[in-house]
Design an enzyme around this catalytic site. Structure first.
Site, short mmCIF file in Angstrom:
data_model
loop_
_atom_site.label_atom_id
_atom_site.label_comp_id
_atom_site.label_asym_id
_atom_site.label_seq_id
_atom_site.Cartn_x
_atom_site.Cartn_y
_atom_site.Cartn_z
N CYS A 1 88.10 47.40 26.15
CA CYS A 1 87.88 48.70 25.72
C CYS A 1 87.23 49.54 26.76
O CYS A 1 87.19 49.06 27.99
CB CYS A 1 86.82 48.91 24.39
SG CYS A 1 87.13 47.43 23.07
N LEU B 1 90.87 48.75 22.74
CA LEU B 1 92.33 48.27 22.57
C LEU B 1 91.92 46.77 21.91
O LEU B 1 91.18 45.97 22.15
CB LEU B 1 92.26 47.90 24.09
CG LEU B 1 93.65 46.97 24.40
CD1 LEU B 1 95.18 47.94 23.93
CD2 LEU B 1 93.76 46.76 25.66
N ASN C 1 82.38 46.43 26.01
CA ASN C 1 83.90 46.31 27.00
C ASN C 1 84.18 44.95 27.38
O ASN C 1 83.30 44.40 28.14
CB ASN C 1 84.05 47.26 27.98
CG ASN C 1 85.07 47.28 28.70
OD1 ASN C 1 86.32 46.58 28.50
ND2 ASN C 1 84.99 47.43 30.08
N GLY C 2 85.11 44.36 26.71
CA GLY C 2 85.37 42.88 27.36
C GLY C 2 85.57 42.02 26.41
O GLY C 2 85.97 42.31 24.96
N ILE D 1 106.87 40.28 39.56
CA ILE D 1 107.49 41.39 40.31
C ILE D 1 108.15 41.11 41.42
O ILE D 1 107.39 40.35 42.34
CB ILE D 1 106.72 42.69 40.17
CG1 ILE D 1 105.55 42.43 40.76
CG2 ILE D 1 106.39 43.15 38.81
CD1 ILE D 1 104.89 43.73 41.36
N SER E 1 95.34 35.68 34.70
CA SER E 1 95.73 35.88 36.03
C SER E 1 94.74 34.64 36.75
O SER E 1 93.97 33.88 36.10
CB SER E 1 95.37 37.17 36.63
OG SER E 1 93.90 37.32 36.83
#
Length: 642
Positions: free
Chosen positions: A2, A62, A86-87, A299, A371
């Site tokens: 967030c 989120l 956040n997290g 990518i 990741s």
């Protein structure tokens, strides 16, 4: 995952209104498009705890866990503890079980509620119990104070400003800049550090008076006293006396559990896959822990030297993933304004461009991506550590080694492509007269001390503080005591380059696209294990990641273990002689740029001319200058404090 923002004050003259709090929160809406909330209360003169300061907490969400019930701000039962967060707290289930056993009642299934109940019991010691990535703000009404905390390895950012009795905070600088009266005074020392490292090191920011909370720290403020305290202090000087078999067993257990914890989500989840060792090991372990095919994303670029998709494809086929491969022709002209806007302060790591693209395209399929960040720092994976080893061996030769270095400087060319073997040899020889920490800084600097001195104007030099940017790296380097220089370099990177560059780059690029990125290598338990490992279990045969290969060698194709390391980058060298040449020249030689007084115009022109004429690859330096000037135009020019 967030975005958070807020304010604390003890004088009604410094109140931040609910409207401004909403504006702060809305400025980071990209970090949390699913939900928003604020808690605002003016200062109270009378109450059960005496005079109660004013508080404002804002949140953009989120939704990842407990989609229906995870609304923030969130309070305990009697509303004496409020939080925005956040997290992710990855060990929240075990913490919740412990808290329920102690009599706490939970109203939601979110990890956020663990924070308020654990804070009730433990106060600021709660931070020591969290295994996660987080930036947390707690309004502690009983002690009439605001508490901010950040995760141990700096995966989540947290900015703050204290002026008199008022504290402002936010996940991004732009949230704090929404408050009327906050000045945008550029810090000359921050520019000096930025041109050294390609980022502004904590606790500084590019603006005077605004700070980053360092990783592994919490802050308390009651309107009078500000304290910043480190709650994570592993001993970097100690090495574990582990056999190879024991080290392998412990690594497998820790890494597997780290990945397992990071698979918790109520939304689609996948992984970045570059085809490098670290991301490939994350995906291989995900496969072992789930019955469904792992979604992977990579990518590719038209330039072969910057395209790793063949390796990613090899891993994907080997592991049977649901692989998504995107071919991208980077449009630097189109993406530059987005980067400048989202990276609130200058950040000259050009790999932010491919990170942006892979985040944007991954978000079309999943909300969470794992990741491989952190593996290079923890297990000595960077090619530059070869130079550290060679230099350490030459140092042992004493005067003979220094003589060989001086001879090398005379016969090797000073110019040429930045990454050519001869150019690297010259830089190596040039730095051998320096101390190990100084020479390492010289190798990793965008502008080393000599180049910065040649670039700066006399007026700008006079504004610089007495402190040297080197002190940031040196403080990290000396934490290892008398251990191997390879360990010193890699662990210095762990506490400087990783949080300030890599984690910032990933957080901003991912969150700008409403994507949560989780990094299993940065579980603090795994980090503490790797910190204690001797160099013999990290570096063998002129290459790093020895223990990773020994522990997980059968999980990946041999080609992945044997491949040459490739940076996640873009062809700046070519761009600056092609599609970006006009923008580069027009921007750096504009009247606005040259009149700022930072640099000698002749020195800027020389960099451009040498690059244009292919005498020298100055692309990294020119990118740093270009980002700085474009940042000025976006965030300083035309902005006046209200």
């Amino acid at each position: 995952m967030c975005g958070i923002a807020g304010a604390f004050w003890t004088s009604p003259h410094h109140e931040v209104s609910a409207a401004v709090l909403t504006q702060m929160t809305d400025s980071i809406a990209h970090r949390g498009p699913d939900d928003s909330g604020i808690y605002h209360r003016s200062q109270q003169v009378h109450g059960p705890y005496g005079i109660i300061p004013g508080i404002g907490l804002g949140h953009r969400r989120l939704s990842i866990i407990d989609l229906a019930g995870g609304h923030q701000p969130l309070a305990n039962e009697d509303e004496t503890v409020w939080t925005v967060f956040n997290g992710e707290i990855f060990n929240f289930k075990s913490l919740r079980a412990r808290l329920e056993g102690a009599g706490h009642t939970f109203r939601t299934d979110s990890d956020t509620e663990v924070i308020v109940h654990l804070f009730e019991d433990e106060g600021v010691d709660a931070f020591r119990h969290f295994n996660g990535m987080f930036a947390i703000a707690v309004w502690d009404q009983r002690h009439r104070r605001i508490v901010l905390g950040r995760d141990r390895l700096g995966q989540k950012p947290l900015y703050f400003r204290v002026q008199d009795d008022q504290l402002l905070f936010g996940s991004e600088l732009k949230a704090i800049l929404q408050v009327p009266g906050v000045p945008r005074e550029v810090d000359p020392g921050a520019i000096d550090a930025y041109l050294t490292y390609q980022y502004v090191p904590h606790p500084r920011t590019i603006f005077k008076g605004i700070h980053k909370l360092p990783p592994g720290c919490y802050l308390t403020f009651d309107g009078q006293k500000l304290e910043v305290i480190s709650y994570w202090n592993p001993d970097f000087t100690q090495e574990a006396n582990l056999s190879l078999a024991d080290a392998k067993a412990e690594l497998v257990e820790l890494f597997t559990d780290s990945v397992r914890l990071r698979l918790q989500a109520d939304v689609p989840l996948g992984a970045f896959l570059s085809g490098g060792v670290d991301s490939s090991l994350v995906v291989a372990t995900m496969k072992q822990l789930t019955d469904q095919p792992v979604k992977t994303f990579s990518i590719g670029f038209p330039q072969k030297d910057y395209d790793e998709t063949s390796y990613a494809r090899l891993v994907a086929e080997h592991l049977g993933t649901e692989h998504h491969e995107f071919q991208v022709t980077p449009d630097a002209v189109e993406i530059l304004p987005k980067l400048i806007h989202h990276y609130d302060e200058p950040m000259a790591d050009s790999s932010a461009i491919p990170t942006w693209y892979v985040s944007q395209m991954t978000r079309e399929h999943v909300t969470v991506a794992l990741s491989g960040d952190g593996g290079d720092e923890l297990f000595a994976g960077y090619d530059r550590y070869k130079a550290v080893r060679w230099a350490a061996m030459i140092d042992k030769l004493g005067p003979f080694g220094r003589l060989a270095s001086r001879i090398g400087m005379k016969v090797l060319p000073a110019g040429g492509p930045q990454k050519s073997i001869l150019r690297r040899g010259y830089r190596f020889a040039e730095a051998m007269s320096l101390s190990p920490a100084r020479r390492y800084l010289d190798w990793i600097s965008i502008f080393n001390e000599t180049r910065r001195g040649d670039l700066y104007s006399d007026a700008f030099l006079a504004q610089l503080p007495e402190s040297d940017p080197f002190s940031f790296l040196y403080q990290a380097w000396k934490r290892v005591g008398q251990r191997d220089p390879l360990i010193a370099a890699s662990l210095a990177d762990l506490t400087t380059y990783l949080p300030c560059d890599l984690n910032t780059k990933v957080d901003i690029a991912a969150m700008a696209n409403a994507l949560e990125c989780r990094q299993p290598f940065l579980d603090y338990r795994l980090a503490e294990f790797a910190i204690r490992l001797p160099s013999k279990w990290k570096w063998r045969g002129g290459r790093g990641k020895f223990l990773l290969k020994h522990a997980f060698g059968d999980r990946l194709p041999k080609a992945i273990w044997n491949r040459k390391k490739m940076g996640f980058g873009v062809p700046l060298n070519t761009w600056f002689r092609g599609q970006l040449r006009d923008i580069l020249h027009d921007t750096l030689l504009s009247e606005a740029s040259l009149s700022r007084g930072y640099f000698q115009p002749a020195a800027v022109r020389q960099l451009l001319d040498e690059h244009d004429q292919n005498q020298f690859d100055h692309s990294a330096r020119l990118w740093a200058l270009l980002v700085l000037e474009l940042w000025h135009q976006e965030w300083v020019d035309g902005h006046q404090a209200a």
